[in-house]
Design a protein around this motif. Structure first.
Motif, PDB file in Angstrom:
ATOM      1  N   ASP A  56      19.762 -33.878  10.193  1.00  0.00           N
ATOM      2  CA  ASP A  56      20.010 -32.406   9.752  1.00  0.00           C
ATOM      3  C   ASP A  56      19.636 -32.398   8.354  1.00  0.00           C
ATOM      4  O   ASP A  56      19.901 -33.403   7.382  1.00  0.00           O
ATOM      5  N   PHE A  58      20.445 -30.919   5.939  1.00  0.00           N
ATOM      6  CA  PHE A  58      21.423 -30.977   4.848  1.00  0.00           C
ATOM      7  C   PHE A  58      21.812 -32.452   4.348  1.00  0.00           C
ATOM      8  O   PHE A  58      21.903 -32.761   3.078  1.00  0.00           O
ATOM      9  N   TYR A  59      21.975 -33.354   5.380  1.00  0.00           N
ATOM     10  CA  TYR A  59      22.070 -34.572   5.148  1.00  0.00           C
ATOM     11  C   TYR A  59      20.973 -35.457   4.736  1.00  0.00           C
ATOM     12  O   TYR A  59      21.071 -36.470   4.028  1.00  0.00           O
ATOM     13  N   ASP A 133      30.723 -34.558   1.279  1.00  0.00           N
ATOM     14  CA  ASP A 133      30.794 -33.290   2.210  1.00  0.00           C
ATOM     15  C   ASP A 133      32.119 -33.204   2.962  1.00  0.00           C
ATOM     16  O   ASP A 133      32.799 -32.497   2.441  1.00  0.00           O
ATOM     17  N   THR A 182      34.963 -29.238   6.560  1.00  0.00           N
ATOM     18  CA  THR A 182      34.251 -28.267   5.852  1.00  0.00           C
ATOM     19  C   THR A 182      34.152 -26.935   6.627  1.00  0.00           C
ATOM     20  O   THR A 182      34.378 -26.082   5.988  1.00  0.00           O
ATOM     21  N   ARG A 186      35.507 -23.234   5.638  1.00  0.00           N
ATOM     22  CA  ARG A 186      34.682 -22.104   5.716  1.00  0.00           C
ATOM     23  C   ARG A 186      35.115 -21.000   6.455  1.00  0.00           C
ATOM     24  O   ARG A 186      35.297 -19.876   6.106  1.00  0.00           O
ATOM     25  N   ASN A 236      27.667 -23.508   9.954  1.00  0.00           N
ATOM     26  CA  ASN A 236      26.939 -24.429   9.490  1.00  0.00           C
ATOM     27  C   ASN A 236      25.196 -24.228   9.915  1.00  0.00           C
ATOM     28  O   ASN A 236      25.033 -23.035  10.844  1.00  0.00           O
ATOM     29  N   LEU A 237      24.500 -25.145   9.474  1.00  0.00           N
ATOM     30  CA  LEU A 237      22.895 -25.008   9.965  1.00  0.00           C
ATOM     31  C   LEU A 237      22.820 -24.875  11.487  1.00  0.00           C
ATOM     32  O   LEU A 237      22.077 -23.712  11.713  1.00  0.00           O
ATOM     33  N   ASP A 262      24.359 -22.940   4.855  1.00  0.00           N
ATOM     34  CA  ASP A 262      23.025 -23.819   4.709  1.00  0.00           C
ATOM     35  C   ASP A 262      21.807 -23.254   4.825  1.00  0.00           C
ATOM     36  O   ASP A 262      21.760 -21.924   5.079  1.00  0.00           O
ATOM     37  N   GLN A 282      24.143 -24.929   0.127  1.00  0.00           N
ATOM     38  CA  GLN A 282      24.818 -25.957  -0.733  1.00  0.00           C
ATOM     39  C   GLN A 282      24.100 -26.680  -1.719  1.00  0.00           C
ATOM     40  O   GLN A 282      22.673 -26.169  -1.745  1.00  0.00           O
TER      41      GLN A 282
HETATM   42  O1  T6T Z   1      26.924 -27.775   6.809  1.00  0.00           O
HETATM   43  C1  T6T Z   1      26.649 -29.015   6.610  1.00  0.00           C
HETATM   44  C2  T6T Z   1      27.636 -29.810   6.275  1.00  0.00           C
HETATM   45  O2  T6T Z   1      28.194 -29.380   5.022  1.00  0.00           O
HETATM   46  C3  T6T Z   1      28.955 -29.812   7.469  1.00  0.00           C
HETATM   47  O3  T6T Z   1      30.006 -30.582   7.102  1.00  0.00           O
HETATM   48  C4  T6T Z   1      28.007 -30.217   8.724  1.00  0.00           C
HETATM   49  O4  T6T Z   1      27.035 -29.371   9.125  1.00  0.00           O
HETATM   50  C5  T6T Z   1      26.171 -29.347   8.201  1.00  0.00           C
HETATM   51  O5  T6T Z   1      25.687 -30.629   7.825  1.00  0.00           O
HETATM   52  C6  T6T Z   1      24.863 -28.346   8.403  1.00  0.00           C
HETATM   53  O6  T6T Z   1      24.382 -28.906   9.799  1.00  0.00           O
END
Ligand code: T6T
Length: 334
Positions: A56, A58-59, A133, A182, A186, A236-237, A262, A282
């Motif tokens: 992912d 983001f990570y 996160d 998270t 949201r 999310n993404l 994201d 983010q």
């Molecule tokens: O949006 C991020 C993260 O902040 C959330 O906790 C899980 O999904 C993501 O990793 C995006 O795929």
């Protein structure tokens, strides 16, 4: 009535820390691996980073921030993540990392309840735990918690839809699974903001299990049931990726606005092609570097910050090529 082109003034910085975007160090290891300390460090501190899910962006961007900061502060980092955003897959990783006795773990727990006991066990074993996160129900064992302003980001997502549809209409949320701190926050921020504008009707949240194909299926079904939906917030993404596909497959891209959380490269491509109207980006690298700083303070026995809130930026066609460009997540750190 849709006003896609009228989306203006969509720049928002939320939260406190707004420095350091998704910049990366070398040594990307998306689903696992070790990066050595550099820049004068001698690998004195042993850190482990456990992602919410491997692969992912983001990570991955968070990993880049972690590795860069660790190299500066003289630490090594081992990164691992489950193949899916799933507590049953993350728990064995946590258990094996705990058995390897790092000095600190930076971890994004995949469920507020299921990850409580494994992470408390890590802290009880003398390992410093920093939550990056996501969080758990009772994070009192953690040295620090670092996260975006997820509640505020959800509210901002509604504001974007509101600007595009001043006459109001039906709005829907596509999220991941209940029990993720998270995405739950949201959706809560979004719902609360919708509730303050009587012109809008909230259709609730549907859960895609972090699977873009499932998100697409949910959106197609929702649009068949309620063809007059005007806006979808994808939390999310992967939800955003699937939501865009579902709207396109339903032939609704001219009437339905999508705001996604994201800013992975695929989401940004959808923004540029006009399927998605806004993205709440983010600052994963900052979450990571702050996490390393807090972990090392905790290891040294210094005072840590209980909670750090990082910012976000709303990306649109108006800023994606200018000051928004730095917010796009990385697919690798090199
Ligand atoms: O949006 C991020 C993260 O902040 C959330 O906790 C899980 O999904 C993501 O990793 C995006 O795929």
């Amino acid at each position: 009535m849709k006003f896609k082109r009228q989306l203006i003034s969509m720049i928002a910085i939320g939260g406190l820390a707004v420095t350091g975007l998704a910049g990366c160090a070398s040594g990307d290891t998306p689903s696992g691996g070790e990066s050595s300390a550099a820049g004068g460090g001698d690998g004195e501190y042993k850190l482990s980073f456990i992602q919410g899910v491997a692969g992912d962006e983001f990570y991955i961007s968070m990993q880049c921030g972690i590795e860069e900061e660790a190299a500066k502060l003289g630490a090594t980092v081992n990164t691992q993540g489950p193949a899916k955003f799933d507590p049953t897959l993350q728990k064995p990783i946590i258990d094996s990392v705990v058995a390897s006795k790092p000095d600190a773990i930076l971890v994004a727990p995949t469920d507020v309840t299921a990850m409580q006991a494994p992470l408390r066990a890590a802290a009880d074993a003398g390992i410093k735990v920093v939550l990056v996160d996501t969080t758990v129900e009772d994070p009192s064992f953690a040295a620090s918690q670092i996260a975006s302003d997820n509640l505020g980001g959800g509210a901002e997502a509604f504001k974007a839809i509101q600007e595009l549809h001043p006459d109001g209409g039906k709005v829907l949320v596509i999220s991941v699974d209940p029990g993720i701190s998270t995405t739950d926050a949201r959706a809560e921020g979004f719902e609360k903001a919708v509730g303050e504008d009587s012109k809008f009707e909230y259709l609730g949240v549907q859960y895609s299990h972090n699977d873009p194909a499932e998100a697409a299926r949910l959106v197609t079904a929702a649009l068949a049931k309620d063809p007059d939906i005007v806006g979808i917030f994808a939390a999310n993404l992967f939800s955003a990726e699937g939501t865009a596909t579902g709207v396109r497959q339903s032939g609704k891209q001219d009437t339905v606005s999508i705001v996604g959380f994201d800013a992975g490269p695929a989401q940004v491509a959808q923004l540029k092609e006009g399927t998605v109207q806004a993205l709440v980006a983010q600052q994963p690298a900052t979450i990571g570097s702050d996490g390393v700083q807090q972990a090392i303070k905790a290891i040294k026995g210094e005072k840590t910050e209980e909670k750090i809130q990082t910012g976000f930026k709303v990306l649109t066609l108006d800023n994606i090529e200018t000051d928004g460009a730095d917010y796009v997540y990385k697919s690798s750190c090199s």
